[in-house]
Design a protein around this motif. Structure first.
Motif, PDB file in Angstrom:
ATOM      1  N   ALA A 106      -4.108   7.787  -8.111  1.00  0.00           N
ATOM      2  CA  ALA A 106      -5.361   7.833  -7.354  1.00  0.00           C
ATOM      3  C   ALA A 106      -5.819   9.270  -7.150  1.00  0.00           C
ATOM      4  O   ALA A 106      -7.020   9.569  -7.228  1.00  0.00           O
ATOM      5  CB  ALA A 106      -5.182   7.133  -6.003  1.00  0.00           C
ATOM      6  N   ILE A 144      -4.736   6.497   1.279  1.00  0.00           N
ATOM      7  CA  ILE A 144      -3.958   5.270   1.262  1.00  0.00           C
ATOM      8  C   ILE A 144      -4.573   4.362   0.211  1.00  0.00           C
ATOM      9  O   ILE A 144      -5.798   4.220   0.150  1.00  0.00           O
ATOM     10  CB  ILE A 144      -3.927   4.586   2.649  1.00  0.00           C
ATOM     11  N   VAL A 145      -3.737   3.783  -0.643  1.00  0.00           N
ATOM     12  CA  VAL A 145      -4.213   2.983  -1.779  1.00  0.00           C
ATOM     13  C   VAL A 145      -3.525   1.629  -1.767  1.00  0.00           C
ATOM     14  O   VAL A 145      -2.479   1.443  -1.138  1.00  0.00           O
ATOM     15  CB  VAL A 145      -3.940   3.708  -3.116  1.00  0.00           C
ATOM     16  N   GLY A 163      -3.781   1.123  -6.910  1.00  0.00           N
ATOM     17  CA  GLY A 163      -4.233   2.502  -6.807  1.00  0.00           C
ATOM     18  C   GLY A 163      -5.658   2.646  -6.321  1.00  0.00           C
ATOM     19  O   GLY A 163      -6.192   3.764  -6.305  1.00  0.00           O
ATOM     20  N   ARG A 214       5.195   3.474  -5.646  1.00  0.00           N
ATOM     21  CA  ARG A 214       4.455   4.554  -5.009  1.00  0.00           C
ATOM     22  C   ARG A 214       3.686   5.425  -6.000  1.00  0.00           C
ATOM     23  O   ARG A 214       2.806   6.198  -5.614  1.00  0.00           O
ATOM     24  CB  ARG A 214       5.451   5.412  -4.210  1.00  0.00           C
ATOM     25  N   VAL A 262       0.840   5.750   0.639  1.00  0.00           N
ATOM     26  CA  VAL A 262       0.131   6.894   1.211  1.00  0.00           C
ATOM     27  C   VAL A 262       0.738   8.179   0.659  1.00  0.00           C
ATOM     28  O   VAL A 262       1.909   8.232   0.275  1.00  0.00           O
ATOM     29  CB  VAL A 262       0.216   6.901   2.750  1.00  0.00           C
ATOM     30  N   ASP A 263      -0.083   9.224   0.644  1.00  0.00           N
ATOM     31  CA  ASP A 263       0.396  10.549   0.242  1.00  0.00           C
ATOM     32  C   ASP A 263      -0.705  11.555   0.549  1.00  0.00           C
ATOM     33  O   ASP A 263      -1.830  11.193   0.910  1.00  0.00           O
ATOM     34  CB  ASP A 263       0.762  10.583  -1.235  1.00  0.00           C
ATOM     35  N   PRO A 302      -8.379   3.376  -3.786  1.00  0.00           N
ATOM     36  CA  PRO A 302      -8.346   4.036  -2.467  1.00  0.00           C
ATOM     37  C   PRO A 302      -8.985   3.166  -1.389  1.00  0.00           C
ATOM     38  O   PRO A 302     -10.105   2.683  -1.546  1.00  0.00           O
ATOM     39  CB  PRO A 302      -9.135   5.328  -2.703  1.00  0.00           C
ATOM     40  N   VAL A 326      -0.319   6.030  -6.023  1.00  0.00           N
ATOM     41  CA  VAL A 326      -1.060   6.973  -5.188  1.00  0.00           C
ATOM     42  C   VAL A 326      -1.243   8.298  -5.919  1.00  0.00           C
ATOM     43  O   VAL A 326      -2.268   8.978  -5.748  1.00  0.00           O
ATOM     44  CB  VAL A 326      -0.356   7.155  -3.823  1.00  0.00           C
ATOM     45  N   CYS A 330       0.844  -1.190   0.000  1.00  0.00           N
ATOM     46  CA  CYS A 330       0.000   0.000   0.000  1.00  0.00           C
ATOM     47  C   CYS A 330       0.885   1.248   0.000  1.00  0.00           C
ATOM     48  O   CYS A 330       2.060   1.193   0.382  1.00  0.00           O
ATOM     49  CB  CYS A 330      -0.926   0.024   1.212  1.00  0.00           C
TER      50      CYS A 330
END
Length: 269
Positions: free
Chosen positions: A228, A136-137, A141, A222, A105-106, A143, A225, A103
């Motif tokens: 997403a 968080i995905v 991607g 990463r 996050v951003d 969510p 995200v 997973c």
């Protein structure tokens, strides 16, 4: 009502989590209540186009903007959107379309044109009022959870709340899944305190180090995200925050996440 806003297949999933309509009074019943499906079409119309609630074309959509806003308020206060999102995540996992091992996050800044809760001076927009979307995905991607804070909040402060906001995802035999095995994040999350907190939850933190040359290889995992956020901000109502009430904007965020999950299950929505 425009059928393309709420097709039959997604409507069946949404109707399963909506609260029942109140019974009509026998004496002085008043006007007929706008159907839930027409009100949902009005909410989705605003979410997609970004128009003001008063500018919703009632004849084309099936309800006025005021009615759609009131129904959004009622459904948000009843907790409809988190239940819908959790049900769709369960369906995705059952269909083997969810990868919870990795997973990411951003956070992303959005301008807030009106004052309200979770609004603060944005450090990337010359201290103008703004808010932040934190997401968080999974590996694809999709969510899993999204939160809203003021524009002056640091991304790392939402790392643990995001992990805790992931609902228990069923769909397979055994215990519900709600924690990844590895968590990917950029240099903004590089704090030893939060690394330890992530390790305590049984998750391996894959966080880029500050002061280290680029090229760690984490970006290829990463980048989902960022995609997403592109999906979320295709909904014009989320590109700029107009709602004063933070819970209503959070409700629109949860609804947008649910629509993204529906698109994974059904490409035409």
């Amino acid at each position: 009502m425009r059928v393309d806003l709420v097709p039959d297949d997604p409507w069946e999933r949404v109707a399963a989590v909506l609260p029942p309509a109140p019974e009509r009074r026998h004496r002085h019943p008043g006007r007929l209540r706008v159907p839930h499906r027409a009100a949902l079409a009005g909410v989705i119309y605003v979410l997609r186009t970004g128009v003001a609630w008063r500018d919703v074309p009632a004849q084309a959509v099936g309800c006025s903007g005021v009615t759609a806003w009131r129904r959004l308020r009622d459904w948000t206060e009843a907790g409809v959107w988190p239940r819908l999102h959790a049900a769709l995540l369960t369906e995705l996992r059952r269909a083997d379309l969810l990868d919870l091992d990795d997973c990411a996050v951003d956070g992303s800044h959005v301008r807030a044109l009106k004052r309200g809760d979770h609004v603060g001076p944005s450090p990337v927009d010359r201290a103008r009022p703004g808010s932040k979307h934190h997401v968080i995905v999974d590996r694809h991607g999709t969510p899993l959870a999204v939160t809203l804070t003021g524009g002056n909040r640091h991304d790392v402060t939402q790392l643990i709340p995001l992990l805790d906001a992931v609902p228990p995802i069923r769909g397979l035999r055994g215990r519900p899944r709600r924690r990844p095995r590895r968590l990917f994040a950029d240099r903004g999350y590089d704090y030893d305190k939060y690394r330890r907190l992530v390790w305590k939850r049984g998750i391996k933190p894959m966080i880029a180090r500050r002061g280290v040359a680029y090229g760690s290889g984490l970006g290829k995992v990463r980048c989902v995200v960022e995609r997403a956020f592109a999906w979320l901000h295709q909904f014009k109502r989320l590109r700029t925050r107009y709602e004063r009430r933070a819970d209503l904007h959070q409700g629109l965020l949860d609804l947008a996440c649910s629509i993204i999950c529906l698109r994974r299950l059904r490409k035409s929505f």
